[in-house]
Design a protein around this motif. Sequence first.
Motif, PDB file in Angstrom:
ATOM      1  N   PRO A 111       0.816  -1.223   0.000  1.00  0.00           N
ATOM      2  CA  PRO A 111       0.000   0.000   0.000  1.00  0.00           C
ATOM      3  C   PRO A 111       0.850   1.273   0.000  1.00  0.00           C
ATOM      4  O   PRO A 111       1.869   1.350   0.682  1.00  0.00           O
ATOM      5  CB  PRO A 111      -0.818  -0.128   1.294  1.00  0.00           C
ATOM      6  N   GLU A 112       0.417   2.234  -0.818  1.00  0.00           N
ATOM      7  CA  GLU A 112       1.041   3.560  -0.910  1.00  0.00           C
ATOM      8  C   GLU A 112       2.482   3.497  -1.418  1.00  0.00           C
ATOM      9  O   GLU A 112       3.249   4.439  -1.204  1.00  0.00           O
ATOM     10  CB  GLU A 112       1.011   4.266   0.450  1.00  0.00           C
ATOM     11  N   GLU A 113       2.886   2.411  -2.077  1.00  0.00           N
ATOM     12  CA  GLU A 113       4.245   2.352  -2.619  1.00  0.00           C
ATOM     13  C   GLU A 113       4.382   3.461  -3.669  1.00  0.00           C
ATOM     14  O   GLU A 113       3.654   3.488  -4.661  1.00  0.00           O
ATOM     15  CB  GLU A 113       4.479   0.984  -3.249  1.00  0.00           C
ATOM     16  N   PRO A 114       5.303   4.439  -3.470  1.00  0.00           N
ATOM     17  CA  PRO A 114       5.295   5.656  -4.303  1.00  0.00           C
ATOM     18  C   PRO A 114       5.578   5.407  -5.775  1.00  0.00           C
ATOM     19  O   PRO A 114       4.987   6.058  -6.633  1.00  0.00           O
ATOM     20  CB  PRO A 114       6.383   6.528  -3.663  1.00  0.00           C
ATOM     21  N   ALA A 115       6.485   4.476  -6.091  1.00  0.00           N
ATOM     22  CA  ALA A 115       6.822   4.268  -7.498  1.00  0.00           C
ATOM     23  C   ALA A 115       5.663   3.630  -8.255  1.00  0.00           C
ATOM     24  O   ALA A 115       5.327   4.046  -9.370  1.00  0.00           O
ATOM     25  CB  ALA A 115       8.072   3.397  -7.607  1.00  0.00           C
ATOM     26  N   LEU A 116       5.054   2.609  -7.677  1.00  0.00           N
ATOM     27  CA  LEU A 116       3.904   1.977  -8.323  1.00  0.00           C
ATOM     28  C   LEU A 116       2.749   2.968  -8.468  1.00  0.00           C
ATOM     29  O   LEU A 116       2.060   2.991  -9.494  1.00  0.00           O
ATOM     30  CB  LEU A 116       3.460   0.752  -7.528  1.00  0.00           C
ATOM     31  N   PHE A 117       2.544   3.779  -7.438  1.00  0.00           N
ATOM     32  CA  PHE A 117       1.480   4.778  -7.491  1.00  0.00           C
ATOM     33  C   PHE A 117       1.728   5.772  -8.620  1.00  0.00           C
ATOM     34  O   PHE A 117       0.816   6.099  -9.397  1.00  0.00           O
ATOM     35  CB  PHE A 117       1.401   5.507  -6.144  1.00  0.00           C
ATOM     36  N   GLU A 118       2.970   6.250  -8.733  1.00  0.00           N
ATOM     37  CA  GLU A 118       3.284   7.219  -9.782  1.00  0.00           C
ATOM     38  C   GLU A 118       3.184   6.600 -11.167  1.00  0.00           C
ATOM     39  O   GLU A 118       2.719   7.235 -12.116  1.00  0.00           O
ATOM     40  CB  GLU A 118       4.685   7.790  -9.554  1.00  0.00           C
ATOM     41  N   LEU A 119       3.603   5.339 -11.309  1.00  0.00           N
ATOM     42  CA  LEU A 119       3.469   4.666 -12.603  1.00  0.00           C
ATOM     43  C   LEU A 119       2.004   4.535 -13.006  1.00  0.00           C
ATOM     44  O   LEU A 119       1.649   4.729 -14.174  1.00  0.00           O
ATOM     45  CB  LEU A 119       4.120   3.288 -12.536  1.00  0.00           C
ATOM     46  N   LEU A 120       1.151   4.211 -12.033  1.00  0.00           N
ATOM     47  CA  LEU A 120      -0.275   4.100 -12.340  1.00  0.00           C
ATOM     48  C   LEU A 120      -0.858   5.462 -12.685  1.00  0.00           C
ATOM     49  O   LEU A 120      -1.696   5.582 -13.590  1.00  0.00           O
ATOM     50  CB  LEU A 120      -1.011   3.486 -11.146  1.00  0.00           C
ATOM     51  N   HIS A 121      -0.393   6.501 -11.985  1.00  0.00           N
ATOM     52  CA  HIS A 121      -0.854   7.858 -12.302  1.00  0.00           C
ATOM     53  C   HIS A 121      -0.460   8.241 -13.723  1.00  0.00           C
ATOM     54  O   HIS A 121      -1.260   8.813 -14.476  1.00  0.00           O
ATOM     55  CB  HIS A 121      -0.256   8.849 -11.293  1.00  0.00           C
ATOM     56  N   GLN A 122       0.791   7.930 -14.107  1.00  0.00           N
ATOM     57  CA  GLN A 122       1.231   8.233 -15.463  1.00  0.00           C
ATOM     58  C   GLN A 122       0.426   7.446 -16.493  1.00  0.00           C
ATOM     59  O   GLN A 122       0.147   7.929 -17.582  1.00  0.00           O
ATOM     60  CB  GLN A 122       2.722   7.919 -15.604  1.00  0.00           C
ATOM     61  N   TYR A 123       0.048   6.220 -16.153  1.00  0.00           N
ATOM     62  CA  TYR A 123      -0.775   5.429 -17.073  1.00  0.00           C
ATOM     63  C   TYR A 123      -2.124   6.111 -17.293  1.00  0.00           C
ATOM     64  O   TYR A 123      -2.602   6.204 -18.423  1.00  0.00           O
ATOM     65  CB  TYR A 123      -0.987   4.016 -16.525  1.00  0.00           C
ATOM     66  N   PHE A 124      -2.745   6.589 -16.230  1.00  0.00           N
ATOM     67  CA  PHE A 124      -4.039   7.244 -16.378  1.00  0.00           C
ATOM     68  C   PHE A 124      -3.933   8.552 -17.163  1.00  0.00           C
ATOM     69  O   PHE A 124      -4.925   9.026 -17.724  1.00  0.00           O
ATOM     70  CB  PHE A 124      -4.653   7.522 -15.002  1.00  0.00           C
ATOM     71  N   LEU A 125      -2.739   9.148 -17.200  1.00  0.00           N
ATOM     72  CA  LEU A 125      -2.553  10.370 -17.972  1.00  0.00           C
ATOM     73  C   LEU A 125      -2.489  10.110 -19.472  1.00  0.00           C
ATOM     74  O   LEU A 125      -2.670  11.022 -20.264  1.00  0.00           O
ATOM     75  CB  LEU A 125      -1.266  11.087 -17.534  1.00  0.00           C
ATOM     76  N   THR A 126      -2.205   8.858 -19.864  1.00  0.00           N
ATOM     77  CA  THR A 126      -2.123   8.552 -21.289  1.00  0.00           C
ATOM     78  C   THR A 126      -3.520   8.447 -21.881  1.00  0.00           C
ATOM     79  O   THR A 126      -4.481   8.105 -21.195  1.00  0.00           O
ATOM     80  CB  THR A 126      -1.376   7.226 -21.522  1.00  0.00           C
ATOM     81  N   ASP A 127      -3.615   8.753 -23.164  1.00  0.00           N
ATOM     82  CA  ASP A 127      -4.913   8.719 -23.858  1.00  0.00           C
ATOM     83  C   ASP A 127      -5.195   7.317 -24.367  1.00  0.00           C
ATOM     84  O   ASP A 127      -4.961   6.995 -25.539  1.00  0.00           O
ATOM     85  CB  ASP A 127      -4.938   9.723 -25.005  1.00  0.00           C
ATOM     86  N   GLN A 128      -5.686   6.473 -23.492  1.00  0.00           N
ATOM     87  CA  GLN A 128      -6.034   5.107 -23.866  1.00  0.00           C
ATOM     88  C   GLN A 128      -7.517   5.029 -24.242  1.00  0.00           C
ATOM     89  O   GLN A 128      -8.292   5.955 -24.007  1.00  0.00           O
ATOM     90  CB  GLN A 128      -5.739   4.153 -22.705  1.00  0.00           C
ATOM     91  N   THR A 129      -7.891   3.895 -24.810  1.00  0.00           N
ATOM     92  CA  THR A 129      -9.296   3.679 -25.147  1.00  0.00           C
ATOM     93  C   THR A 129     -10.132   3.581 -23.880  1.00  0.00           C
ATOM     94  O   THR A 129      -9.623   3.221 -22.809  1.00  0.00           O
ATOM     95  CB  THR A 129      -9.463   2.389 -25.966  1.00  0.00           C
ATOM     96  N   VAL A 130     -11.419   3.914 -23.995  1.00  0.00           N
ATOM     97  CA  VAL A 130     -12.298   3.824 -22.824  1.00  0.00           C
ATOM     98  C   VAL A 130     -12.804   2.404 -22.615  1.00  0.00           C
ATOM     99  O   VAL A 130     -13.480   2.130 -21.620  1.00  0.00           O
ATOM    100  CB  VAL A 130     -13.506   4.783 -22.955  1.00  0.00           C
ATOM    101  N   LYS A 131     -12.488   1.492 -23.543  1.00  0.00           N
ATOM    102  CA  LYS A 131     -12.917   0.110 -23.370  1.00  0.00           C
ATOM    103  C   LYS A 131     -12.258  -0.483 -22.128  1.00  0.00           C
ATOM    104  O   LYS A 131     -11.043  -0.514 -22.003  1.00  0.00           O
ATOM    105  CB  LYS A 131     -12.553  -0.716 -24.600  1.00  0.00           C
ATOM    106  N   GLY A 132     -13.069  -0.938 -21.199  1.00  0.00           N
ATOM    107  CA  GLY A 132     -12.551  -1.515 -19.966  1.00  0.00           C
ATOM    108  C   GLY A 132     -12.132  -0.496 -18.928  1.00  0.00           C
ATOM    109  O   GLY A 132     -11.715  -0.861 -17.825  1.00  0.00           O
ATOM    110  N   LEU A 133     -12.234   0.804 -19.268  1.00  0.00           N
ATOM    111  CA  LEU A 133     -11.780   1.835 -18.339  1.00  0.00           C
ATOM    112  C   LEU A 133     -12.640   1.890 -17.086  1.00  0.00           C
ATOM    113  O   LEU A 133     -12.135   2.098 -15.978  1.00  0.00           O
ATOM    114  CB  LEU A 133     -11.768   3.200 -19.046  1.00  0.00           C
ATOM    115  N   GLY A 134     -13.946   1.715 -17.249  1.00  0.00           N
ATOM    116  CA  GLY A 134     -14.829   1.727 -16.082  1.00  0.00           C
ATOM    117  C   GLY A 134     -14.456   0.641 -15.088  1.00  0.00           C
ATOM    118  O   GLY A 134     -14.399   0.883 -13.871  1.00  0.00           O
ATOM    119  N   LYS A 135     -14.182  -0.575 -15.593  1.00  0.00           N
ATOM    120  CA  LYS A 135     -13.793  -1.673 -14.714  1.00  0.00           C
ATOM    121  C   LYS A 135     -12.478  -1.376 -14.015  1.00  0.00           C
ATOM    122  O   LYS A 135     -12.306  -1.644 -12.816  1.00  0.00           O
ATOM    123  CB  LYS A 135     -13.680  -2.967 -15.514  1.00  0.00           C
ATOM    124  N   LEU A 136     -11.532  -0.783 -14.750  1.00  0.00           N
ATOM    125  CA  LEU A 136     -10.237  -0.440 -14.155  1.00  0.00           C
ATOM    126  C   LEU A 136     -10.406   0.581 -13.042  1.00  0.00           C
ATOM    127  O   LEU A 136      -9.767   0.480 -11.986  1.00  0.00           O
ATOM    128  CB  LEU A 136      -9.302   0.097 -15.241  1.00  0.00           C
TER     129      LEU A 136
END
Length: 557
Positions: A183-208
Amino acid sequence: MSESDEPRWDLLPDDPEQFFSLSGDYDVRDLKRSYNALIKRFKPEKCPEEFQRIRAAFERLNDALRYGETRNPGSLPPQAQFDWSAPPAPGNQTQEPPDEQTILPPSDIDHDESESESTPLLEFPELYERVQQEPLPDIYEELKSLPHKTPYDYYALALISDLITDEELSFPFWLLKGLKAHPEEPALFELLHQYFLTDQTVKGLGKLLVETARVIRNDRFYYLTENAWDRLLREVPFNQFRQVLEACEANLLDHEVDHMLVFYVHLLKAGLWKADPDWIRMILAQIDEYHERMSYWLELEYEFLFLIRSYREQREEFLKGGPIRKLIDQTIIDYCTQSEQVADRRFLECQQTLVSQRDELLKEFNVPSRGCENVIYLWETIAADVSERIDTEWSPDDPATLPEQTHRLAGQLFAETEGAEYRKAVKIPTLAFVLIFLVSIIVGLLFALNKSDSISAILLIAGCLLLFNGVTFIISYLVADVVTQEFYLSWWRRQLLTFYQSHWFPLPYLAAELKRLNGTQIGKEKFRGMSEVAHMLRNDAGLWFYSTAQRLLAACR
């Protein structure tokens, strides 16, 4: 950073603060000022790669500033930021999520392998060498079978799964599994934040997003996922968006609200155009409950929401004017709902249309233009924001030259022929009223002399004469006003349009200076009727839209 200095591209993506020349106690406005200065030099249509790097760095810092997160995670010591080898902390061990084959559905998302080149694989030579020498599926299966995985193991699983499997959204789901175990591991958190910043398809986004809320159950969830909500709101029906948001918030346990306030003020900019009224009222009431906790810049964002709401209250009436008004309306919607780059482009395209269809623009906005106050104020706010990003070498006329330019303009407005015709035209209703008034006085006196013995009759005729003259005065005033309006539309307005093709002063300043000239005599010229021109100018929405468009297009050139 001066205009001639080349930006320190080597500082990206790890040190965005230094890249934007920011230090000490800076805020969102300082960041935007530096960002705007850079994108004026590296415009998206001319320097797309450089612009994307600048934009990514800006979004990273902007999010962190708005939400009060660490401003520059890249400036933290490596051991504090990327403690990949740490075992799960005592008490934080959690049961592994369901089998990867069930939590990671098939995916059609492809990630650029270049992402791996920016990750710190070189700091882990054993795995780096194995990746070069062994089949990736074997390494992947070995990592999956580890009973206790380090944060780096989860990162490696996320990266490798993205390369060798067809599992949908495998990269972010592995990061979530890592955050569940650490929990709260800073590197994993930042990597996930950067992923959400990318313009990915909305398919499956709600589930994520729902899965993310089950792992990140505090107020930081809003900071982590904001960009994903923007995409979801743009591309799916609002009812579906609301269901996903409510499902996520049902998993949040944090009592903190600071991130929630920032999130909803940001979200409502687009949400006001898509959400149902009941939901909007509910969210605004929720924000108002914690209004005192807002920062200064968040207050400004909140005030912009009220500009939008005020415009929407008059929007139905505003749209009755014709296609130009519909274009302005759509441009406002695009500014609120589209990405910054798309919104800026469409706003400038609208300015080009307003200038090229000048006659249609003026026809749809008669004078005085009633019910346009809110849309003008909103448009001015949007124009100022867009102008900050496109304005390079252009600047408005020197304010010190305003009296001289206004005097020259007044001479054109009241040239000898037109000025004489105007003075003659407005004198007619005035003289007619004076003549009628004198006649009524004479009639009243004659009647009073004949009926001197009847006080009630005298009072009656006096009252009738007063009423008659009052009505006559109002009629003469209205006729003079119509004459003035016709002169403005047929002559003065054209001169003002010509003026704004080569000069730019704010309309209120020009109107005030014209009014100041009223009745003054400079040389052989005596200016009369300037107050009327100034009044018409202040109430001419068509001229206001036209002059704003000319200013922005001049900046683009």
